[in-house]
Design a protein around this motif. Structure first.
Motif, mmCIF file in Angstrom:
data_model
loop_
_atom_site.group_PDB
_atom_site.id
_atom_site.type_symbol
_atom_site.label_atom_id
_atom_site.label_comp_id
_atom_site.label_asym_id
_atom_site.label_seq_id
_atom_site.Cartn_x
_atom_site.Cartn_y
_atom_site.Cartn_z
ATOM 1 N N LEU A 273 -2.928 8.472 2.154
ATOM 2 C CA LEU A 273 -4.274 7.965 2.488
ATOM 3 C C LEU A 273 -5.214 8.043 1.278
ATOM 4 O O LEU A 273 -5.870 7.055 0.931
ATOM 5 C CB LEU A 273 -4.864 8.741 3.671
ATOM 6 N N VAL A 274 -5.266 9.201 0.623
ATOM 7 C CA VAL A 274 -6.206 9.324 -0.510
ATOM 8 C C VAL A 274 -5.753 8.492 -1.721
ATOM 9 O O VAL A 274 -6.586 8.033 -2.499
ATOM 10 C CB VAL A 274 -6.478 10.798 -0.937
ATOM 11 N N PHE B 251 -8.024 1.350 -3.507
ATOM 12 C CA PHE B 251 -8.873 0.290 -2.951
ATOM 13 C C PHE B 251 -10.355 0.546 -3.223
ATOM 14 O O PHE B 251 -11.153 -0.381 -3.218
ATOM 15 C CB PHE B 251 -8.612 0.122 -1.449
ATOM 16 N N SER B 252 -10.726 1.806 -3.417
ATOM 17 C CA SER B 252 -12.140 2.118 -3.685
ATOM 18 C C SER B 252 -12.391 2.385 -5.167
ATOM 19 O O SER B 252 -13.486 2.795 -5.544
ATOM 20 C CB SER B 252 -12.584 3.334 -2.857
ATOM 21 N N MET C 233 -11.328 4.727 -7.292
ATOM 22 C CA MET C 233 -11.657 6.108 -7.614
ATOM 23 C C MET C 233 -10.440 6.719 -8.304
ATOM 24 O O MET C 233 -9.391 6.079 -8.420
ATOM 25 C CB MET C 233 -11.997 6.885 -6.333
ATOM 26 N N VAL D 169 -8.425 11.604 -5.951
ATOM 27 C CA VAL D 169 -9.221 11.908 -4.765
ATOM 28 C C VAL D 169 -8.614 13.097 -4.007
ATOM 29 O O VAL D 169 -7.433 13.096 -3.678
ATOM 30 C CB VAL D 169 -9.298 10.676 -3.824
ATOM 31 N N GLY D 170 -9.424 14.100 -3.752
ATOM 32 C CA GLY D 170 -9.013 15.252 -2.951
ATOM 33 C C GLY D 170 -9.862 15.320 -1.697
ATOM 34 O O GLY D 170 -10.744 14.478 -1.476
ATOM 35 N N VAL D 171 -9.608 16.353 -0.891
ATOM 36 C CA VAL D 171 -10.253 16.395 0.415
ATOM 37 C C VAL D 171 -10.977 17.714 0.625
ATOM 38 O O VAL D 171 -10.539 18.778 0.169
ATOM 39 C CB VAL D 171 -9.192 16.129 1.517
ATOM 40 N N ASN E 291 -4.338 5.566 -1.366
ATOM 41 C CA ASN E 291 -4.846 4.236 -1.004
ATOM 42 C C ASN E 291 -6.351 4.136 -1.229
ATOM 43 O O ASN E 291 -6.855 3.130 -1.722
ATOM 44 C CB ASN E 291 -4.516 3.923 0.467
ATOM 45 N N ILE E 292 -7.069 5.181 -0.856
ATOM 46 C CA ILE E 292 -8.520 5.182 -1.063
ATOM 47 C C ILE E 292 -8.832 5.049 -2.553
ATOM 48 O O ILE E 292 -9.680 4.256 -2.959
ATOM 49 C CB ILE E 292 -9.152 6.469 -0.495
ATOM 50 N N PHE F 29 0.875 -1.175 0.000
ATOM 51 C CA PHE F 29 0.000 0.000 0.000
ATOM 52 C C PHE F 29 0.913 1.225 0.000
ATOM 53 O O PHE F 29 2.136 1.073 0.073
ATOM 54 C CB PHE F 29 -0.931 -0.019 1.224
ATOM 55 N N PHE F 30 0.354 2.432 -0.094
ATOM 56 C CA PHE F 30 1.197 3.622 -0.062
ATOM 57 C C PHE F 30 1.399 4.044 1.394
ATOM 58 O O PHE F 30 0.438 4.268 2.132
ATOM 59 C CB PHE F 30 0.590 4.750 -0.888
ATOM 60 N N LYS F 31 2.661 4.150 1.777
ATOM 61 C CA LYS F 31 3.037 4.328 3.176
ATOM 62 C C LYS F 31 3.657 5.716 3.337
ATOM 63 O O LYS F 31 4.554 6.088 2.581
ATOM 64 C CB LYS F 31 4.080 3.245 3.508
ATOM 65 N N ILE G 268 -2.221 12.651 4.622
ATOM 66 C CA ILE G 268 -3.497 12.520 3.912
ATOM 67 C C ILE G 268 -3.262 12.103 2.455
ATOM 68 O O ILE G 268 -4.085 11.412 1.863
ATOM 69 C CB ILE G 268 -4.300 13.842 3.984
#
Lengths: 215, 215
Positions: free
Chosen positions: B197-198, B204-205, B207, B210-212, B200-201, B107-109, B194
């Motif tokens: 995290l995005v 895995f999702s 997409m 992805v931004g926040v 990875n999102i 995953f991205f760490k 973050i």
């Protein structure tokens, strides 16, 4: 689903109970059952006033484990060991961590345990359970404000795909929450750290109850 | 404002240049000036096609420092030391870090340097500059997609209030970005984390970009 909340008498726990009990059976757990009873009464009044259906039951923390398919740990991270000590029967269960360990200095500082995050520590303490991090970044005030929809993103991560899927279903069943698969439990530190971040944002940007939406 | 982008020929750098140069003077910097020239030409074509005004100039990384009020470090975090080595005149300047050190495993760490974050390391390397973390969580694809508004939140943190304020002004001048004051530079690790995290999102999702948004 049957969902139980350990530490269900806190702000987040009560807020979750208010939302989840409209479509799921929810057990509010506490070390002291009378506190759980009081919390259930309070939540019940609010839901009755709004004419909303609910299924909400008070119990002990052990009662939560005995009755629920999904057990939520909604306690301060520093109470984790002593809360788990007295409990039996968590093997094989789906266990949700929404804990965000932090300390307050001149700002709110993420303060993870040695294991890397509260969720990773919980998984280590409960090697036979399926730990899922979820619901970490929803402010208590937003949970409780039943007049408003909850339209946030919820990052969900776990090393158990079946458990993650089931928790994502649970997330997506609540108001307008949207579950996002964030990968393995190893990403939980990034998710937990968002909570001190948004508390800092709320403080420095003069906002209230800041939540997060990924798009 | 006069804004210069060190590492302006990468995806994020070019995307920023496309957006910022419509209302600010932007210097695209590179170790090799020809690369900066090519990036400026490419961005210039795109903006001309869309009939948008722009003020965009190619230069070296040192040229960026010489010409700009605000210097953006848009380089891989691992290139930080060697990029700074050759530069002079950064004292007193506002320096933006949008670097997010990470490595890819299964995953991205998030992989911060010893100082705690890329921004904190930059501040240590440039003790006479005013380092501000900002623009960390905007995907390159969204910067570049000029047909769409950029409607994300931008966490801004720094130990220098005047620099933070000026960068927040810059953020709020771009499309529909909204600057949020996240406090001191010590919170930069949560902001940088973050980004993995995005990613990875997104993975895995299923997409993209992805931004926040904090609300």
């Amino acid at each position: 689903m049957k969902v139980g909340i350990i530490g269900g008498t806190g702000g987040i726990g009560q807020g979750m109970a208010l939302r989840l009990s409209q479509t799921h059976t929810v057990y509010i757990g506490s070390r002291i059952e009378e506190k759980a009873q009081a919390a259930c009464e309070l939540c019940g009044y609010a839901l009755k006033v709004l004419g909303l259906p609910f299924d909400l039951l008070p119990t002990t923390n052990q009662g939560v484990v005995d009755e629920s398919e999904i057990v939520v740990f909604s306690i301060p991270a520093e109470n984790l060991e002593r809360t788990i000590e007295g409990l039996t029967g968590l093997e094989g269960k789906i266990v949700i961590s929404l804990m965000n360990p932090m300390i307050r200095t001149d700002f709110f500082k993420y303060n993870p345990p040695e294991d890397g995050s509260a969720a990773l520590k919980l998984q280590k303490l409960l090697p036979e359970s399926k730990v899922v991090a979820a619901f970490n970044n929803i402010p208590a005030g937003k949970w409780q404000q039943l007049s408003e929809p909850l339209d946030y993103s919820v990052c969900v991560c776990s090393d158990f795909d079946d458990a993650k899927e089931r928790v994502m279903e649970l997330v997506n069943s609540i108001s307008e929450l949207k579950a996002l698969d964030a990968g393995p439990l190893a990403v939980s530190p990034y998710i937990e750290a968002i909570t001190p971040l948004v508390i800092n944002i709320a403080r420095f940007s003069k906002m209230r109850d800041v939540g997060v939406y990924f798009k």
